[in-house]
Each structure stands twice: as structure tokens, then as C-alpha cells.
Write a protein that holds these residues in place. Sequence first.
Motif, PDB file in Angstrom:
ATOM      1  N   VAL A  26       0.808  -1.232   0.000  1.00 29.63           N
ATOM      2  CA  VAL A  26       0.000   0.000   0.000  1.00 29.63           C
ATOM      3  C   VAL A  26       0.839   1.279   0.000  1.00 29.63           C
ATOM      4  CG1 VAL A  26      -2.008  -1.133   1.022  1.00 29.63           C
ATOM      5  CG2 VAL A  26      -0.337  -0.020   2.518  1.00 29.63           C
ATOM      6  N   ASP A  50       0.921  -5.264   3.288  1.00 25.98           N
ATOM      7  CA  ASP A  50       2.208  -4.683   3.671  1.00 25.98           C
ATOM      8  C   ASP A  50       2.067  -3.160   3.733  1.00 25.98           C
ATOM      9  OD1 ASP A  50       5.351  -5.319   3.788  1.00 25.98           O
ATOM     10  OD2 ASP A  50       5.028  -3.425   2.728  1.00 25.98           O
ATOM     11  N   LYS A  80       6.043  -1.214   9.561  1.00 27.16           N
ATOM     12  CA  LYS A  80       7.495  -0.947   9.669  1.00 27.16           C
ATOM     13  C   LYS A  80       7.724   0.319  10.475  1.00 27.16           C
ATOM     14  CE  LYS A  80       7.602  -2.458   4.846  1.00 27.16           C
ATOM     15  NZ  LYS A  80       6.483  -1.778   4.160  1.00 27.16           N
ATOM     16  N   HIS A 113      12.475  -0.306   9.136  1.00 25.81           N
ATOM     17  CA  HIS A 113      12.258   0.011   7.715  1.00 25.81           C
ATOM     18  C   HIS A 113      13.576   0.202   6.952  1.00 25.81           C
ATOM     19  CE1 HIS A 113       9.016   2.016   4.996  1.00 25.81           C
ATOM     20  NE2 HIS A 113       9.943   1.460   4.250  1.00 25.81           N
ATOM     21  N   TRP A 114      14.498   0.952   7.549  1.00 24.00           N
ATOM     22  CA  TRP A 114      15.819   1.185   6.920  1.00 24.00           C
ATOM     23  C   TRP A 114      16.879   1.125   8.006  1.00 24.00           C
ATOM     24  CZ3 TRP A 114      16.682   1.944   1.664  1.00 24.00           C
ATOM     25  CH2 TRP A 114      15.541   2.148   0.877  1.00 24.00           C
ATOM     26  N   ASN A 147      15.699  -3.505   3.948  1.00 27.62           N
ATOM     27  CA  ASN A 147      16.815  -2.751   3.363  1.00 27.62           C
ATOM     28  C   ASN A 147      18.127  -2.977   4.106  1.00 27.62           C
ATOM     29  OD1 ASN A 147      15.243  -1.334   1.262  1.00 27.62           O
ATOM     30  ND2 ASN A 147      14.180  -0.462   3.027  1.00 27.62           N
ATOM     31  N   GLN A 168      13.282  -7.373   3.886  1.00 23.23           N
ATOM     32  CA  GLN A 168      12.483  -6.858   2.754  1.00 23.23           C
ATOM     33  C   GLN A 168      13.355  -5.871   1.968  1.00 23.23           C
ATOM     34  OE1 GLN A 168       8.781  -3.836   2.338  1.00 23.23           O
ATOM     35  NE2 GLN A 168       8.274  -5.673   3.505  1.00 23.23           N
ATOM     36  N   PRO A 196       8.222  -5.208  -6.788  1.00 20.71           N
ATOM     37  CA  PRO A 196       8.516  -6.427  -7.559  1.00 20.71           C
ATOM     38  C   PRO A 196       8.409  -6.244  -9.064  1.00 20.71           C
ATOM     39  CG  PRO A 196       6.368  -6.586  -6.497  1.00 20.71           C
ATOM     40  CD  PRO A 196       7.040  -5.378  -5.918  1.00 20.71           C
ATOM     41  N   GLY A 200       6.431  -0.674 -12.370  1.00 27.07           N
ATOM     42  CA  GLY A 200       5.971  -0.696 -13.761  1.00 27.07           C
ATOM     43  C   GLY A 200       7.105  -0.616 -14.779  1.00 27.07           C
ATOM     44  N   PHE A 235       4.469  -8.403  -2.768  1.00 30.64           N
ATOM     45  CA  PHE A 235       3.194  -7.713  -2.469  1.00 30.64           C
ATOM     46  C   PHE A 235       3.073  -6.521  -3.405  1.00 30.64           C
ATOM     47  CE2 PHE A 235       6.254  -8.091   0.975  1.00 30.64           C
ATOM     48  CZ  PHE A 235       6.996  -6.935   0.790  1.00 30.64           C
ATOM     49  N   SER A 238      -1.412  -1.914  -6.361  1.00 34.74           N
ATOM     50  CA  SER A 238      -2.185  -1.311  -7.448  1.00 34.74           C
ATOM     51  C   SER A 238      -3.471  -0.738  -6.875  1.00 34.74           C
ATOM     52  CB  SER A 238      -2.520  -2.336  -8.537  1.00 34.74           C
ATOM     53  OG  SER A 238      -3.332  -1.719  -9.513  1.00 34.74           O
ATOM     54  N   ARG A 243      -6.085  -4.868 -12.193  1.00 37.02           N
ATOM     55  CA  ARG A 243      -4.679  -5.269 -11.959  1.00 37.02           C
ATOM     56  C   ARG A 243      -4.528  -6.016 -10.643  1.00 37.02           C
ATOM     57  NH1 ARG A 243      -1.716   0.487 -13.500  1.00 37.02           N
ATOM     58  NH2 ARG A 243      -1.809   0.256 -15.763  1.00 37.02           N
ATOM     59  N   SER A 246      -5.610  -9.462 -11.549  1.00 36.14           N
ATOM     60  CA  SER A 246      -4.698 -10.263 -12.397  1.00 36.14           C
ATOM     61  C   SER A 246      -3.371 -10.524 -11.687  1.00 36.14           C
ATOM     62  CB  SER A 246      -4.483  -9.604 -13.765  1.00 36.14           C
ATOM     63  OG  SER A 246      -3.852  -8.361 -13.620  1.00 36.14           O
ATOM     64  N   ASN A 247      -2.947  -9.604 -10.826  1.00 39.18           N
ATOM     65  CA  ASN A 247      -1.699  -9.840 -10.073  1.00 39.18           C
ATOM     66  C   ASN A 247      -1.844 -11.006  -9.098  1.00 39.18           C
ATOM     67  OD1 ASN A 247      -0.622  -7.623 -11.379  1.00 39.18           O
ATOM     68  ND2 ASN A 247      -0.718  -6.254  -9.603  1.00 39.18           N
TER      69      ASN A 247
HETATM   70  N1  LIG Z   1      10.593  -1.662   2.469  1.00 36.54           N
HETATM   71  C1  LIG Z   1      10.740  -0.708   1.562  1.00 36.54           C
HETATM   72  O1  LIG Z   1      11.654   0.126   1.644  1.00 36.54           O
HETATM   73  C2  LIG Z   1       9.794  -0.637   0.421  1.00 36.54           C
HETATM   74  C3  LIG Z   1       8.672  -1.412   0.434  1.00 36.54           C
HETATM   75  N2  LIG Z   1       7.773  -1.384  -0.606  1.00 36.54           N
HETATM   76  C4  LIG Z   1       6.605  -2.275  -0.533  1.00 36.54           C
HETATM   77  O2  LIG Z   1       6.484  -2.990  -1.765  1.00 36.54           O
HETATM   78  C5  LIG Z   1       5.191  -2.749  -2.301  1.00 36.54           C
HETATM   79  C6  LIG Z   1       5.210  -2.833  -3.830  1.00 36.54           C
HETATM   80  O3  LIG Z   1       6.157  -1.916  -4.351  1.00 36.54           O
HETATM   81  P1  LIG Z   1       5.763  -0.565  -5.112  1.00 36.54           P
HETATM   82  O4  LIG Z   1       6.887   0.378  -4.952  1.00 36.54           O
HETATM   83  O5  LIG Z   1       4.438  -0.142  -4.672  1.00 36.54           O
HETATM   84  O6  LIG Z   1       5.777  -0.953  -6.625  1.00 36.54           O
HETATM   85  P2  LIG Z   1       5.258  -2.161  -7.559  1.00 36.54           P
HETATM   86  O7  LIG Z   1       6.469  -2.765  -8.182  1.00 36.54           O
HETATM   87  O8  LIG Z   1       4.303  -3.011  -6.839  1.00 36.54           O
HETATM   88  O9  LIG Z   1       4.505  -1.339  -8.711  1.00 36.54           O
HETATM   89  C7  LIG Z   1       3.386  -0.545  -8.466  1.00 36.54           C
HETATM   90  C8  LIG Z   1       3.073   0.257  -9.736  1.00 36.54           C
HETATM   91  O10 LIG Z   1       2.816  -0.634 -10.826  1.00 36.54           O
HETATM   92  C9  LIG Z   1       1.498  -0.425 -11.325  1.00 36.54           C
HETATM   93  N3  LIG Z   1       0.935  -1.764 -11.552  1.00 36.54           N
HETATM   94  C10 LIG Z   1       0.584  -2.687 -10.623  1.00 36.54           C
HETATM   95  N4  LIG Z   1       0.121  -3.801 -11.199  1.00 36.54           N
HETATM   96  C11 LIG Z   1       0.187  -3.602 -12.532  1.00 36.54           C
HETATM   97  C12 LIG Z   1      -0.168  -4.391 -13.669  1.00 36.54           C
HETATM   98  N5  LIG Z   1      -0.683  -5.608 -13.517  1.00 36.54           N
HETATM   99  N6  LIG Z   1       0.021  -3.849 -14.909  1.00 36.54           N
HETATM  100  C13 LIG Z   1       0.540  -2.621 -15.048  1.00 36.54           C
HETATM  101  N7  LIG Z   1       0.892  -1.821 -14.019  1.00 36.54           N
HETATM  102  C14 LIG Z   1       0.715  -2.312 -12.770  1.00 36.54           C
HETATM  103  C15 LIG Z   1       0.756   0.359 -10.261  1.00 36.54           C
HETATM  104  O11 LIG Z   1      -0.190   1.217 -10.863  1.00 36.54           O
HETATM  105  P3  LIG Z   1      -1.696   1.500 -10.298  1.00 36.54           P
HETATM  106  O12 LIG Z   1      -1.626   1.527  -8.821  1.00 36.54           O
HETATM  107  O13 LIG Z   1      -2.000   2.835 -10.913  1.00 36.54           O
HETATM  108  O14 LIG Z   1      -2.558   0.402 -10.848  1.00 36.54           O
HETATM  109  C16 LIG Z   1       1.872   1.158  -9.618  1.00 36.54           C
HETATM  110  O15 LIG Z   1       2.153   2.307 -10.375  1.00 36.54           O
HETATM  111  C17 LIG Z   1       4.833  -1.366  -1.748  1.00 36.54           C
HETATM  112  O16 LIG Z   1       3.468  -1.043  -1.912  1.00 36.54           O
HETATM  113  C18 LIG Z   1       5.298  -1.518  -0.326  1.00 36.54           C
HETATM  114  O17 LIG Z   1       4.370  -2.295   0.400  1.00 36.54           O
HETATM  115  C19 LIG Z   1       8.009  -0.583  -1.684  1.00 36.54           C
HETATM  116  C20 LIG Z   1       9.097   0.245  -1.734  1.00 36.54           C
HETATM  117  C21 LIG Z   1      10.090   0.284  -0.680  1.00 36.54           C
END
Ligand SMILES: NC(=O)C1=CN([C@@H]2O[C@H](COP(=O)(O)OP(=O)(O)OC[C@H]3O[C@@H](n4cnc5c(N)ncnc54)[C@H](OP(=O)(O)O)[C@@H]3O)[C@@H](O)[C@H]2O)C=CC1
Length: 286
Positions: A26, A50, A80, A113-114, A147, A168, A196, A200, A235, A238, A243, A246-247
Motif C-alpha cells: 500500500v 504490507d 514498519k 524500515h531502513w 533494506n 524486505q 517487484p 511498472g 506484495f 495497485s 490489476r 490479475s496480479n
Molecule cells: N521496504 C521498503 O523500503 C519498500 C517497500 N515497498 C513495498 O512494496 C510494495 C510494492 O512496491 P511498489 O513500490 O508499490 O511498486 P510495484 O512494483 O508493486 O509497482 C506498483 C506500480 O505498478 C502499477 N501496476 C501494478 N500492477 C500492474 C499491472 N498488472 N500492470 C501494469 N501496471 C501495474 C501500479 O499502478 P496502479 O496503482 O495505478 O494500478 C503502480 O504504479 C509497496 O506497496 C510496499 O508495500 C516498496 C518500496 C520500498
Amino acid sequence: MTSNDNTVPLVELNDGNKIPQLGFGVFQIEPENTSAAVKTALDIGYRHIDTAQMYGNEKQVGAGIRDSGIDRADVFITSKLNNGFHRPDDARHAFDDTLAALGTDHVDLFLIHWPLPTRYDGDFVSTWNVLEEFAADGRARSIGVSNFQPAHLDRLAQESGTVPAVNQVEIHPYFVNDEVRRYGWDHGIATEAWSPIAQGKVLDDHEIGIIAETLGKSPAQVVLRWHIQRGDIVFPKSVTAARVQSNFELFDFDLSDADMETIAGLDKGESGRTGPNPDEFDYIPD
Ligand SMILES: NC(=O)C1=CN([C@@H]2O[C@H](COP(=O)(O)OP(=O)(O)OC[C@H]3O[C@@H](n4cnc5c(N)ncnc54)[C@H](OP(=O)(O)O)[C@@H]3O)[C@@H](O)[C@H]2O)C=CC1
Ligand SMILES: O=C(O)C(=O)[C@@H](O)[C@H](O)C(=O)CO
């Protein structure tokens, strides 16, 4: 690993607790949209959320879980510790605030977290000792880190009595982060892959597109399936219901060994990161 339905595998952690291998992230979901997004994910079948103090949406995560009507006990919640709260008493107060915001008496997993190796005199071990308190009193069923580089994990191993249940870290096809993954594998620390699909950025990749077309899957499904077959916990985030759906559909197909190698071969090393290098990152939110 493949099953014919969308049953999400459980990964057993080093403390015996189990975490769904696929969850819902989220980060960057605005508070006003978070309850609905979490409810959508839970309605689809996700049972792992998460969040983080830094995301400013823990309260709305709790509300979304309650709105879904699903028992709290059936949802795995991770949060976190924010970067400004590493001092022991600050960490204790911040953790109380997390439980109050989520509206729960425990989280399933709580992370540093970090590591902030350039802040607090580099002392993340005393912060870790406070998370050990949360585990001991049962308010955090599992504790882990985020991290952390191998050198940071070595310090925890030398200076504390608890091996983190998870680490993570950023992982996706452009940054496969195998040194950190290998450390986790060797020391019983489960690896969680953040961003992951690189937010995008990997979805237009030519090689991933070819694999997706051959299998009749979307590029995101191919990349998420690659993580699942590597054994990491993911996790994706979106706010788009189709999405989110489908994810979640990752368990009715397999990638071949050749596909797995092709995707891993897209690694760009350090230049492939989308986020900061944990050895340098020292951001403390206002
Ligand atoms: N511990 C840490 O330091 C960190 C932890 N995280 C965690 O990891 C999670 C996931 O990472 P995050 O950085 O959010 O990025 P993601 O890699 O999950 O990508 C999210 C982006 O991809 C788009 N997207 C999602 N599914 C699809 C799909 N099937 N097709 C096309 N586009 C898609 C979303 O758009 P839309 O929402 O517009 O659909 C959004 O813009 C975070 O939410 C958080 O919980 C993330 C970063 C750092
Ligand atoms: O999403 C997270 O969990 C993060 O830690 C990121 O927000 C990170 O702080 C970042 O994106 C810095 O640019």
C-alpha cells in the motif's frame, strides 16, 4: 509449486510462523483511497497486507480489513518502524501508535524500515533489541528488517540473539539483488521483494513481452510468477481493481527454467535500482 487454483503458498519463517507468499502493498496509496483498495484486495483473496508508518495509511488499512468482514486472524499484517523513531523509547511509542492506528492488539510482522547506517551513530542494534521486546510480549508475532545489507545483518548476528524472520529489499528483473538473497538463504532469513515490478518499469521490456505473449499472460503476471518461483515473498501495489485481480492469478502456470534465466539475465546491477541504496539512504520524514 504450481497449483490449479489461486491458493497462495505459505512460507514458513525461522520462528515457525507462516506468511502468505503473495500479498498487497500500500505504498503511495493515498489515505482516502486505502480502505477501498485493501477491501478490494481482500475480496479478491489476498490475505497479506504490507504497510508502514511512513506510508501514513495504517489507520485506513485497519478500516479496510474491518470493512471486508474478514476475521483479523485470517489477515497477515506487516508494518514498519519509521526512520525518525530508532531511539528505543521513540520506537516503543511508535509501535503503540501503529497498533492503535491499525485497531489491532498485534501485528503479524514488524520491521525496521531502513538501517540508516549514517544516522544514530550507526546504531540499529539497540533498535532491534526493542523489536525483540515486541516479539517477546507477543504484540509482534514476527520481527524482521528491511533494506539491510549483509554487513548490517552480520552486525545483528554478532550483537543480538534473534535472527530476523525476513529482510524486505528491492528486487525485480532489473535489480536481482542476489547477494542479499543468498545471505538470507544461508542464514534462514526469508526474502521479501519490494517494488517487484519496479513500479511498472520492467513491464515494457522486450524479453518479458515475448515470454508473456508465448504464455498468454500479462508482463506483470510473468514477472510476479518469476519472483514466486524464486521463492521470494511479494506484495505488488495497485489501485486498479483489474490489476489487483490479475496480479493475484499467478498459480495456474509455470515459467520454464529458460524463461527464469532469461528474466534473471535482465539484471543491470546497481544501476537497475529504482529506490535508494541502503548504505547511503538516511532520510527522516518531517
Ligand atoms: N521496504 C521498503 O523500503 C519498500 C517497500 N515497498 C513495498 O512494496 C510494495 C510494492 O512496491 P511498489 O513500490 O508499490 O511498486 P510495484 O512494483 O508493486 O509497482 C506498483 C506500480 O505498478 C502499477 N501496476 C501494478 N500492477 C500492474 C499491472 N498488472 N500492470 C501494469 N501496471 C501495474 C501500479 O499502478 P496502479 O496503482 O495505478 O494500478 C503502480 O504504479 C509497496 O506497496 C510496499 O508495500 C516498496 C518500496 C520500498
Ligand atoms: O516505500 C517504502 O517503503 C520506502 O521506504 C520508500 O518510500 C523510500 O523511502 C523511497 O521511496 C525513497 O525515495
